[in-house]
Design a protein around this motif. Structure first.
Motif, PDB file in Angstrom:
ATOM      1  N   VAL A 217      29.773  35.381  36.268  1.00 55.35           N
ATOM      2  CA  VAL A 217      30.427  35.262  34.962  1.00 55.35           C
ATOM      3  C   VAL A 217      31.531  36.305  34.827  1.00 55.35           C
ATOM      4  N   GLN A 218      31.285  37.521  35.308  1.00 59.84           N
ATOM      5  CA  GLN A 218      32.347  38.533  35.312  1.00 59.84           C
ATOM      6  C   GLN A 218      33.608  38.001  35.976  1.00 59.84           C
ATOM      7  N   GLN A 219      33.429  37.334  37.093  1.00 56.94           N
ATOM      8  CA  GLN A 219      34.585  36.802  37.828  1.00 56.94           C
ATOM      9  C   GLN A 219      35.223  35.638  37.083  1.00 56.94           C
ATOM     10  N   ILE A 220      34.389  34.797  36.446  1.00 52.82           N
ATOM     11  CA  ILE A 220      34.926  33.689  35.645  1.00 52.82           C
ATOM     12  C   ILE A 220      35.848  34.223  34.554  1.00 52.82           C
ATOM     13  N   PHE A 221      35.420  35.278  33.882  1.00 55.77           N
ATOM     14  CA  PHE A 221      36.247  35.871  32.832  1.00 55.77           C
ATOM     15  C   PHE A 221      37.596  36.316  33.395  1.00 55.77           C
ATOM     16  N   LYS A 222      37.567  36.955  34.562  1.00 57.32           N
ATOM     17  CA  LYS A 222      38.813  37.436  35.171  1.00 57.32           C
ATOM     18  C   LYS A 222      39.729  36.284  35.567  1.00 57.32           C
ATOM     19  N   ASP A 223      39.137  35.197  36.074  1.00 58.41           N
ATOM     20  CA  ASP A 223      39.928  34.066  36.558  1.00 58.41           C
ATOM     21  C   ASP A 223      40.459  33.189  35.431  1.00 58.41           C
ATOM     22  N   LYS A 224      39.710  33.099  34.340  1.00 59.11           N
ATOM     23  CA  LYS A 224      40.010  32.114  33.288  1.00 59.11           C
ATOM     24  C   LYS A 224      40.877  32.669  32.169  1.00 59.11           C
ATOM     25  N   TYR A 225      40.729  33.964  31.868  1.00 55.28           N
ATOM     26  CA  TYR A 225      41.391  34.522  30.689  1.00 55.28           C
ATOM     27  C   TYR A 225      42.276  35.707  31.086  1.00 55.28           C
ATOM     28  N   ASN A 226      43.387  35.846  30.371  1.00 55.73           N
ATOM     29  CA  ASN A 226      44.266  36.976  30.657  1.00 55.73           C
ATOM     30  C   ASN A 226      45.170  37.244  29.461  1.00 55.73           C
ATOM     31  N   PHE A 230      46.808  44.077  27.244  1.00 58.66           N
ATOM     32  CA  PHE A 230      45.727  45.039  27.424  1.00 58.66           C
ATOM     33  C   PHE A 230      45.767  45.696  28.793  1.00 58.66           C
ATOM     34  N   GLU A 231      45.350  46.941  28.826  1.00 59.08           N
ATOM     35  CA  GLU A 231      45.219  47.654  30.101  1.00 59.08           C
ATOM     36  C   GLU A 231      44.183  46.958  30.980  1.00 59.08           C
ATOM     37  N   VAL A 232      43.092  46.481  30.355  1.00 59.64           N
ATOM     38  CA  VAL A 232      42.107  45.634  31.032  1.00 59.64           C
ATOM     39  C   VAL A 232      42.336  44.225  30.491  1.00 59.64           C
ATOM     40  N   PRO A 233      43.059  43.359  31.215  1.00 58.92           N
ATOM     41  CA  PRO A 233      43.613  42.140  30.618  1.00 58.92           C
ATOM     42  C   PRO A 233      42.622  41.025  30.321  1.00 58.92           C
ATOM     43  N   ALA A 234      41.438  41.047  30.918  1.00 61.19           N
ATOM     44  CA  ALA A 234      40.469  39.964  30.731  1.00 61.19           C
ATOM     45  C   ALA A 234      39.281  40.436  29.899  1.00 61.19           C
ATOM     46  N   HIS A 258      20.381  44.542  28.458  1.00 68.77           N
ATOM     47  CA  HIS A 258      21.366  44.556  27.384  1.00 68.77           C
ATOM     48  C   HIS A 258      22.764  44.599  28.000  1.00 68.77           C
ATOM     49  N   ILE A 259      23.611  43.689  27.565  1.00 68.78           N
ATOM     50  CA  ILE A 259      24.974  43.635  28.090  1.00 68.78           C
ATOM     51  C   ILE A 259      25.979  43.724  26.941  1.00 68.78           C
ATOM     52  N   ASP A 260      27.203  44.062  27.311  1.00 71.89           N
ATOM     53  CA  ASP A 260      28.317  44.180  26.371  1.00 71.89           C
ATOM     54  C   ASP A 260      29.421  43.251  26.871  1.00 71.89           C
ATOM     55  N   MET A 261      29.955  42.411  25.970  1.00 69.56           N
ATOM     56  CA  MET A 261      31.093  41.562  26.316  1.00 69.56           C
ATOM     57  C   MET A 261      32.206  41.806  25.297  1.00 69.56           C
ATOM     58  N   ARG A 262      33.455  41.783  25.784  1.00 66.13           N
ATOM     59  CA  ARG A 262      34.592  42.091  24.912  1.00 66.13           C
ATOM     60  C   ARG A 262      35.642  40.984  25.007  1.00 66.13           C
ATOM     61  N   PRO A 263      35.619  40.044  24.057  1.00 64.11           N
ATOM     62  CA  PRO A 263      36.602  38.951  24.083  1.00 64.11           C
ATOM     63  C   PRO A 263      37.998  39.429  23.712  1.00 64.11           C
ATOM     64  N   ILE A 264      39.004  38.746  24.245  1.00 70.05           N
ATOM     65  CA  ILE A 264      40.390  39.014  23.887  1.00 70.05           C
ATOM     66  C   ILE A 264      40.815  38.034  22.793  1.00 70.05           C
ATOM     67  N   PRO A 265      41.912  38.335  22.068  1.00 73.17           N
ATOM     68  CA  PRO A 265      42.395  37.379  21.066  1.00 73.17           C
ATOM     69  C   PRO A 265      42.636  36.001  21.676  1.00 73.17           C
ATOM     70  N   ASP A 270      31.920  32.744  20.350  1.00 72.40           N
ATOM     71  CA  ASP A 270      31.086  31.586  20.692  1.00 72.40           C
ATOM     72  C   ASP A 270      31.360  31.104  22.113  1.00 72.40           C
ATOM     73  N   GLU A 271      32.633  31.100  22.492  1.00 74.12           N
ATOM     74  CA  GLU A 271      33.000  30.625  23.829  1.00 74.12           C
ATOM     75  C   GLU A 271      32.377  31.498  24.912  1.00 74.12           C
ATOM     76  N   LEU A 272      32.415  32.815  24.723  1.00 70.72           N
ATOM     77  CA  LEU A 272      31.817  33.700  25.723  1.00 70.72           C
ATOM     78  C   LEU A 272      30.298  33.546  25.744  1.00 70.72           C
ATOM     79  N   PHE A 273      29.696  33.380  24.566  1.00 64.76           N
ATOM     80  CA  PHE A 273      28.239  33.239  24.511  1.00 64.76           C
ATOM     81  C   PHE A 273      27.790  31.941  25.191  1.00 64.76           C
ATOM     82  N   ILE A 274      28.546  30.865  24.973  1.00 62.44           N
ATOM     83  CA  ILE A 274      28.223  29.588  25.624  1.00 62.44           C
ATOM     84  C   ILE A 274      28.381  29.706  27.134  1.00 62.44           C
TER      85      ILE A 274
END
Length: 386
Positions: A217-226, A230-234, A258-265, A270-274
């Protein structure tokens, strides 16, 4: 009554503990801070409304209003602080200490001290000449659930045109930040004697499979969103805490991550949780009823203010800094729900926040006071508008 001086105001704010924490042994009411603010703003002619935050006993919001109607400017901040590492502070966190051109104390920049700056700016102005409303918002529990800001957004009782949240940005305007999600994943297995694995279901072994999927999922976030702002773009996914089992000779019956997720605008919580739930669907099928995924607190969405907003442009001109995006999050998405253009900009640096010996560099005093005076004149005085 006569208002205390800038340093005395700071001293009172720092000396009034207002820690918010999910650990009840740390958690405190912010009522005394709110009461002090109410007294000070009332002495300047503001109408003050204090409300208890629903379902959070002992936690209060304050709205102080000068003028009538909608529009104008909102200056906002939170009245709570994080807990402190007692053994790591070299100074008393509840006693303002001036040393080496710095003011030390818990909340000095994050962010009770911001209210001392607002009061100082107002004392230096002729506020009788303002013809648009000026409002001050002081909230509860920003450091945990953001319950105070959520309640203000839900009430919709104020309608400013512009809002500035005084978090420590080094007086750089912030027009965009990521959201914040804290999620729990609990694996419930079946304990038993370690000498015969078939007599139990090892929750740690199932969690091992979960971790493997979450790395994907970490990699999916990097590949799908940018977002290049941001200094950390995904969006990020951080493994923050894990605990499971109680003895080496017992099959582990429960393991929790316990995990932490940080969505971008543009990417909803909901999308990240799904995405998270979908990634674990096959494991869930293989071990029916073993996986429970849950929010540790209600998700905080990402925030963005239009970069060409008048507020952003004025803040850039007054501060001398171009607006930027940051990876941490604030109450901005909830304040923005009031229908106002919103930025984050305040004294101090985020690097000092949540740290032992938190401090404000005194070099911020004059520029912050002048910045606030100029913002108030610009957005609360028709004669100053373009």
């Amino acid at each position: 009554m006569s208002l205390p001086g800038f340093i005395d105001t700071y001293k009172t704010l720092i000396a009034t503990p207002s820690i918010s924490s999910t650990d009840t042994s740390w958690d405190q009411s912010n009522q005394d801070v709110i009461n002090n603010l109410a007294t000070w703003f009332e002495s300047l002619g503001f109408k003050v409304a204090v409300t208890e935050v629903p379902d959070v006993p002992g936690k209060y919001n304050l709205v102080a209003t000068l003028g009538q109607g909608e529009g104008g400017l909102l200056l906002a901040g939170h009245t709570d602080t994080v807990p402190y590492d007692e053994g790591q502070w070299s100074k008393d966190p509840f006693k303002l200490t001036e040393e080496g051109n710095k003011l030390y104390g818990l909340g000095s920049i994050d962010m009770k001290g911001f209210f001392a700056f607002i009061l100082e700016a107002l004392k230096q102005m002729d506020i009788s000449k303002l013809d648009k409303p000026l409002r001050i918002l002081a909230t509860a529990d920003e450091e945990t659930t953001m319950a105070g800001a959520r309640d203000i957004a839900a009430r919709q009782s104020i309608k400013p045109e512009y809002a500035v949240i005084g978090e420590p940005t080094g007086l750089v305007p912030v027009f965009m930040h990521k959201g914040h999600m804290s999620e729990g994943i609990r694996i419930t297995g079946r304990s038993g004697h370690s000498s015969d694995p078939k007599n139990g279901l090892n929750a740690i072994e199932i969690m091992h499979k979960v971790l493997a999927e979450l790395l994907k999922v970490q990699q999916i976030f990097k590949d799908k969103y940018n977002s290049p702002h941001f200094e950390v773009p995904a969006p990020t996914l951080n493994f923050g805490h894990i605990h499971g089992g109680d003895s080496p000779n017992r099959i582990c019956g429960c393991c929790e991550l316990h995990i932490d997720m940080r969505p971008i605008p543009g990417v909803s919580t909901d999308e990240l949780f799904i995405t998270l739930k979908t990634a674990l669907a096959e494991i869930d099928k293989a071990y029916p009823g073993a996986i429970d995924i849950f929010h540790l607190h209600e998700p905080i969405p990402a925030y963005e203010c239009c970069a060409t907003s008048e507020l952003v442009k004025v803040a850039e001109a007054l501060s001398g800094h171009q607006a930027e995006a940051v990876n941490y999050c604030t109450e901005a998405p909830f304040i923005q729900q009031l229908g106002c253009d919103t930025i984050v900009m305040g004294p101090g640096h985020i690097a000092q926040a949540h740290q032992p010996d938190e401090y404000l560099d005194l070099s911020f005093v004059t520029p912050t006071t002048e910045l606030l005076k100029n913002l108030i004149q610009r957005f609360c005085n028709s004669a100053q508008a373009n």
